[in-house]
Write an enzyme that holds these catalytic residues in place. Structure first.
Site, PDB file in Angstrom:
ATOM      1  N   SER A  92      17.494   9.482  11.775  1.00 28.59           N
ATOM      2  CA  SER A  92      16.838  10.143  10.659  1.00 28.59           C
ATOM      3  C   SER A  92      16.663  11.647  10.929  1.00 28.59           C
ATOM      4  O   SER A  92      17.182  12.494  10.199  1.00 28.59           O
ATOM      5  CB  SER A  92      15.486   9.470  10.399  1.00 28.59           C
ATOM      6  OG  SER A  92      14.773  10.165   9.400  1.00 28.59           O
ATOM      7  N   GLN A  93      15.947  11.998  11.981  1.00 29.23           N
ATOM      8  CA  GLN A  93      15.711  13.416  12.283  1.00 29.23           C
ATOM      9  C   GLN A  93      16.947  14.076  12.898  1.00 29.23           C
ATOM     10  O   GLN A  93      17.244  15.235  12.608  1.00 29.23           O
ATOM     11  CB  GLN A  93      14.519  13.564  13.246  1.00 29.23           C
ATOM     12  CG  GLN A  93      13.177  13.284  12.603  1.00 29.23           C
ATOM     13  CD  GLN A  93      12.839  14.258  11.484  1.00 29.23           C
ATOM     14  OE1 GLN A  93      13.152  15.445  11.536  1.00 29.23           O
ATOM     15  NE2 GLN A  93      12.200  13.759  10.446  1.00 29.23           N
ATOM     16  N   SER A 128      28.255   4.998  21.464  1.00 34.78           N
ATOM     17  CA  SER A 128      27.318   5.111  20.350  1.00 34.78           C
ATOM     18  C   SER A 128      28.036   4.999  19.002  1.00 34.78           C
ATOM     19  O   SER A 128      29.078   5.622  18.767  1.00 34.78           O
ATOM     20  CB  SER A 128      26.588   6.458  20.415  1.00 34.78           C
ATOM     21  OG  SER A 128      25.967   6.718  19.181  1.00 34.78           O
ATOM     22  N   THR A 159      10.287   4.908  21.859  1.00 32.96           N
ATOM     23  CA  THR A 159      10.257   3.911  22.931  1.00 32.96           C
ATOM     24  C   THR A 159      11.454   4.034  23.875  1.00 32.96           C
ATOM     25  O   THR A 159      11.420   3.533  24.986  1.00 32.96           O
ATOM     26  CB  THR A 159      10.230   2.483  22.339  1.00 32.96           C
ATOM     27  OG1 THR A 159      11.263   2.368  21.364  1.00 32.96           O
ATOM     28  CG2 THR A 159       8.888   2.183  21.692  1.00 32.96           C
ATOM     29  N   GLN A 184      12.854   7.121  24.600  1.00 31.16           N
ATOM     30  CA  GLN A 184      12.875   8.471  25.171  1.00 31.16           C
ATOM     31  C   GLN A 184      12.668   8.546  26.687  1.00 31.16           C
ATOM     32  O   GLN A 184      13.368   9.307  27.358  1.00 31.16           O
ATOM     33  CB  GLN A 184      11.849   9.363  24.464  1.00 31.16           C
ATOM     34  CG  GLN A 184      12.287   9.734  23.051  1.00 31.16           C
ATOM     35  CD  GLN A 184      11.298  10.622  22.325  1.00 31.16           C
ATOM     36  OE1 GLN A 184      10.369  11.149  22.927  1.00 31.16           O
ATOM     37  NE2 GLN A 184      11.482  10.780  21.027  1.00 31.16           N
ATOM     38  N   HIS A 217       7.616  14.371  18.124  1.00 30.43           N
ATOM     39  CA  HIS A 217       6.380  13.573  18.159  1.00 30.43           C
ATOM     40  C   HIS A 217       5.911  13.588  19.618  1.00 30.43           C
ATOM     41  O   HIS A 217       6.726  13.527  20.532  1.00 30.43           O
ATOM     42  CB  HIS A 217       6.662  12.152  17.673  1.00 30.43           C
ATOM     43  CG  HIS A 217       5.488  11.206  17.740  1.00 30.43           C
ATOM     44  ND1 HIS A 217       4.206  11.568  17.374  1.00 30.43           N
ATOM     45  CD2 HIS A 217       5.404   9.916  18.140  1.00 30.43           C
ATOM     46  CE1 HIS A 217       3.398  10.527  17.545  1.00 30.43           C
ATOM     47  NE2 HIS A 217       4.100   9.520  18.002  1.00 30.43           N
ATOM     48  N   ASP A 275      -1.838  11.183  14.275  1.00 27.41           N
ATOM     49  CA  ASP A 275      -0.721  10.365  13.784  1.00 27.41           C
ATOM     50  C   ASP A 275      -1.007   8.882  14.009  1.00 27.41           C
ATOM     51  O   ASP A 275      -0.885   8.067  13.086  1.00 27.41           O
ATOM     52  CB  ASP A 275       0.565  10.770  14.505  1.00 27.41           C
ATOM     53  CG  ASP A 275       1.772   9.990  14.029  1.00 27.41           C
ATOM     54  OD1 ASP A 275       2.193  10.224  12.888  1.00 27.41           O
ATOM     55  OD2 ASP A 275       2.282   9.145  14.787  1.00 27.41           O
ATOM     56  N   GLU A 309       0.584  -2.305  -8.365  1.00 31.56           N
ATOM     57  CA  GLU A 309      -0.015  -1.133  -9.011  1.00 31.56           C
ATOM     58  C   GLU A 309      -0.449  -0.050  -8.028  1.00 31.56           C
ATOM     59  O   GLU A 309      -0.779   1.074  -8.419  1.00 31.56           O
ATOM     60  CB  GLU A 309      -1.208  -1.557  -9.890  1.00 31.56           C
ATOM     61  CG  GLU A 309      -0.747  -2.283 -11.138  1.00 31.56           C
ATOM     62  CD  GLU A 309      -1.877  -2.603 -12.108  1.00 31.56           C
ATOM     63  OE1 GLU A 309      -2.910  -1.914 -12.078  1.00 31.56           O
ATOM     64  OE2 GLU A 309      -1.721  -3.558 -12.883  1.00 31.56           O
TER      65      GLU A 309
END
Ligand code: NAD
Ligand code: MG
Ligand code: MG
Ligand code: MG
Ligand code: MG
Length: 332
Positions: free
Chosen positions: A32-33, A56, A89, A91, A112, A195, A235
């Site tokens: 994502s990042q 990868s 997890t 890293q 993060h 966070d 809702e």
């Protein structure tokens, strides 16, 4: 910089591109990042190398996006700035594998602060340690950049070996588009603790528990699960969209006076303030972090049980059937 806020908030005018334009940035991970930051940097004229293992699945994608790819330790050895954008997890293991490529004056950057704050990664002295964290998912970081806009972000400096760490972090925030919107200065500790507290007490844990408790209360009292699903889950989106657009007052102003009076007088009854304090304490004293690190080392036995229980809740089955009635929404 604007002084409308209680904390420093920077913009493009505070950033100096010369702190990054001659540097090489290694982006580790292409999720994502990773994909968003790598492409934004490249489009801003920064030399980028994406660090991915030989096997990868992301290699082809990064190359198709026009980026240079190398194995992680080669990428880090070459780079001036290494950005950890693999899952939190994973890293610590990735850090161990690339650590030797970090030279004095290099920067180790995060999006993060968990691993640094809770001591799972101990960066060497002589290395600058920073955080540049877009406050939004990667696809928006990329999409807004391409439109000439950006998403707000955070910066934090954990270790300043060169004396130029903040200038470089601001230049990076500018190169990925965040400074176009605004960059808030924080610390690793504040980013991590707020966070974790937010996701546990309010956003993820708090909201789902409240939804399930409301649903169960109605179903146990004999009401149709379909009605309970609409009132307690479906809702919620309408309400949250209003809060996102204009705060709580936009929501209160948009619902009926009856809903407003009932909510204002009754909502607080379901809130247990001691529960919030306990969650914050577990975040601050490291108890949650220890539990989660141990859970990962044991290959996540409890995590799997909690997920199974959640997946088997009646609200999932009712919701699955009801959401088919909204099939048209997918096309919009
Ligand atoms: P992600 O899960 O989207 O992607 C991680 C990428 O890492 C994968 O695509 C893959 O390329 C690689 N990867 C996965 N498993 C791996 C392994 N075992 N070994 C090596 N590489 C592996 O991650 P993300 O959501 O982009 O998160 C990256 C960092 O950014 C985290 O620190 C996260 O907290 C932070 N962050 C994420 C968001 C967000 O919206 N997703 C926002 C702000 C900060
Ligand atoms: Mg290096
Ligand atoms: Mg968060
Ligand atoms: Mg989080
Ligand atoms: Mg109603």
């Amino acid at each position: 910089m604007t002084d409308d806020f209680t904390v420093p908030v920077y913009d493009d005018g505070d950033a100096d591109a010369s702190y990054i334009e001659d540097k090489t940035v290694a982006i580790l991970g292409y999720g994502s990042q990773g994909h968003a930051q790598a492409q934004n940097l490249a489009d801003s004229g920064v030399d980028v190398v994406v660090g991915l293992r030989e096997d990868s699945a992301s290699r082809d994608e990064a190359e198709a996006d026009g980026l240079r790819v190398a194995v992680p330790d080669d990428a880090v050895a070459e780079a001036d700035i290494t950005v950890m954008l693999v899952p939190d997890t994973v890293q610590p293991a990735v850090f161990e594998a690339v650590e030797d490529g970090l030279e004095e004056g290099d920067t180790l950057q995060f999006a993060h602060g968990f691993n640094v704050h809770y001591g799972q990664i101990e960066p060497p002295e002589g290395v600058d340690v920073t955080m540049v964290a877009p406050k939004s998912p990667g696809h928006l970081v990329r999409r807004t950049y391409k439109r000439g806009e950006g998403t707000p972000g955070l910066i934090a400096i954990e270790q300043d070996a060169t004396g130029e760490t903040k200038e470089e972090a601001l230049a990076y925030a500018q190169a990925i588009g965040c400074a176009r919107a605004g960059v808030i200065e924080t610390t690793f500790q504040e980013e991590v603790e707020t966070d974790l507290f937010g996701e546990q007490a309010v956003l993820c844990g708090g909201v789902t528990e409240m939804v399930k408790a409301g649903f169960e209360t109605l179903v146990d009292a004999g009401y149709a699960p379909e009605m309970a699903y609409f009132e307690c889950l479906n809702e919620l989106k309408l309400i949250v969209d209003l809060m996102y657009e204009g705060g709580n007052m936009e929501m209160w102003n948009s619902v009926s006076d009856t809903a407003e009076y009932g909510g204002l007088t009754r909502g607080e009854e379901i809130i247990d303030r001691d529960g919030f304090d306990e969650i914050l304490e577990g975040v601050q004293n490291g108890e949650f972090a220890r539990e989660w690190i141990n859970e990962n080392q044991a290959h996540r036995p409890a995590y799997k049980q909690y997920r199974d229980a959640e997946a088997n809740h009646q609200i999932e089955e009712v919701g699955g059937r009801l959401r088919e009635l909204f099939a048209w929404a997918d096309e919009e």
